[in-house]
Write a protein that holds these residues in place. Structure first.
Motif, mmCIF file in Angstrom:
data_model
loop_
_atom_site.group_PDB
_atom_site.id
_atom_site.type_symbol
_atom_site.label_atom_id
_atom_site.label_comp_id
_atom_site.label_asym_id
_atom_site.label_seq_id
_atom_site.Cartn_x
_atom_site.Cartn_y
_atom_site.Cartn_z
ATOM 1 N N ALA B 156 0.832 -1.202 0.000
ATOM 2 C CA ALA B 156 0.000 0.000 0.000
ATOM 3 C C ALA B 156 0.866 1.252 0.000
ATOM 4 O O ALA B 156 0.567 2.234 -0.693
ATOM 5 N N MET B 157 1.972 1.189 0.750
ATOM 6 C CA MET B 157 2.857 2.355 0.806
ATOM 7 C C MET B 157 3.508 2.602 -0.548
ATOM 8 O O MET B 157 3.566 3.743 -1.027
ATOM 9 N N VAL B 158 3.978 1.505 -1.162
ATOM 10 C CA VAL B 158 4.590 1.653 -2.486
ATOM 11 C C VAL B 158 3.575 2.192 -3.483
ATOM 12 O O VAL B 158 3.865 3.113 -4.270
ATOM 13 N N GLY B 159 2.351 1.664 -3.417
ATOM 14 C CA GLY B 159 1.314 2.143 -4.331
ATOM 15 C C GLY B 159 0.986 3.591 -4.113
ATOM 16 O O GLY B 159 0.832 4.362 -5.072
ATOM 17 N N ALA B 160 0.910 4.008 -2.859
ATOM 18 C CA ALA B 160 0.568 5.401 -2.573
ATOM 19 C C ALA B 160 1.654 6.336 -3.055
ATOM 20 O O ALA B 160 1.373 7.389 -3.651
ATOM 21 N N VAL B 161 2.916 5.941 -2.834
ATOM 22 C CA VAL B 161 4.017 6.794 -3.287
ATOM 23 C C VAL B 161 4.027 6.874 -4.803
ATOM 24 O O VAL B 161 4.199 7.950 -5.397
ATOM 25 N N LEU B 162 3.799 5.727 -5.452
ATOM 26 C CA LEU B 162 3.813 5.689 -6.912
ATOM 27 C C LEU B 162 2.690 6.531 -7.492
ATOM 28 O O LEU B 162 2.885 7.257 -8.472
ATOM 29 N N LEU B 163 1.512 6.450 -6.871
ATOM 30 C CA LEU B 163 0.375 7.224 -7.373
ATOM 31 C C LEU B 163 0.563 8.708 -7.102
ATOM 32 O O LEU B 163 0.186 9.552 -7.913
ATOM 33 N N GLY B 164 1.148 9.019 -5.941
ATOM 34 C CA GLY B 164 1.248 10.415 -5.565
ATOM 35 C C GLY B 164 2.396 11.144 -6.222
ATOM 36 O O GLY B 164 2.474 12.358 -6.155
#
Lengths: 110, 179
Positions: B156-164
């Motif tokens: 989730a953290m990787v996804g959030a950073v990637l999306l943001g």
């Protein structure tokens, strides 16, 4: 250490009704609001209604293994991950459209 | 079922605060007010947890929900500069439809509970909500889900950073739509 034995004077049905009302309010918010951030907050509200009912049943059934409370724990984990990813998606959508209004996100329709 | 006012006072007061705050969350025009009302609702739900002998969960609820998630919401609202009435006025029919749908959900669920039998109170287990007991259960019976939730958090953290992350050399959808 037991602060208060709440089920001496209370039935489980009261907690069922409270959680149902909270869940319905969250449902109403999801249907009614258009701001994506408020939508996520309504989802958090619904998750909390379910958590409250799970803790109430865990106490009511004399759950010695704390299974209900463990499930609440994992629901909180999933909710935190969901909020992080959801907010990242909202920020990305805002960057592209300058809005957080979900009724504008219908470009898959055409 | 006995009447409403014969219920214990803590339960009544806390339920009243919870439902009032929840209603304010969904009806407030200003998103920042919604966030603050939701924090208050989480506080009262934590108090419910204390009543239900789940002391550790009450603290975790305060830290994770009121402390972390709601601050995240507030930060996003402030960063996107949405802290004013930005929601367009909608037609009344949306409100009516949403009210009817949510009311019917409430009606159906309560009717189902009315018909179902309620289990007998088995007596609460002492000390179940304290951190000692919960930690033991978490590290024995629920070890695999615990590790899996760690993996979930990392992804989730990787996804959030990637999306943001801001894309540097690609124009936004808005510019594409305008040109």
């Amino acid at each position: 250490m037991q602060l208060l034995n709440i089920f001496k004077s209370l039935d489980i049905s009261h907690y069922i009704y409270l959680s149902t009302v909270l869940f319905s309010i969250g449902m109403f918010g999801v249907l009614f609001r258009r701001n994506a951030i408020v939508l996520l907050m309504c989802i958090e509200l619904m998750l909390n209604a379910v958590n409250l009912l799970m803790v109430a049943f865990s106490e009511y059934m004399g759950d010695a293994q704390a299974n209900g409370q463990m499930f609440v724990f994992f629901i909180m984990v999933v909710a935190a991950a969901e909020a992080a990813v959801g907010l990242a998606i909202i920020v990305m959508v805002y960057r592209n459209t300058r809005k957080t209004d979900v009724s504008f996100l219908d470009s898959l329709k055409d | 079922m006995n009447s409403l006012f014969s219920l214990p006072l803590p339960f009544l007061v806390l339920s009243f605060i919870t439902i009032l705050c929840a209603l304010y969350v969904v009806t407030s025009k200003n998103p920042v007010h919604s966030v603050l009302a939701l924090i208050l609702a989480f506080f009262s739900i934590s108090a419910h947890y204390v009543l239900l002998n789940a002391q550790f969960l009450a603290i975790v609820n305060l830290m994770v929900y009121a402390g972390a998630i709601m601050v995240l919401f507030l930060f996003v609202l402030m960063l996107l500069n949405l802290n004013k009435d930005s929601e367009p006025v909608k037609s009344k029919i949306w409100g009516i439809a949403a009210t009817i749908s949510a009311g019917m959900l409430l009606l159906v669920i309560t009717a189902a509970f009315q018909k179902s039998g309620v289990a007998i109170y088995k007596g609460s287990a002492d000390d179940i909500g304290l951190v000692k007991n919960l930690g033991r259960v978490l590290m024995t019976d629920y070890l695999v889900p615990f590790e899996l939730s760690g993996i979930l958090f990392v992804s989730a953290m990787v996804g959030a950073v990637l999306l943001g992350k801001r894309e540097s050399n690609s124009e936004s959808l808005l510019d594409k739509g305008n040109s």
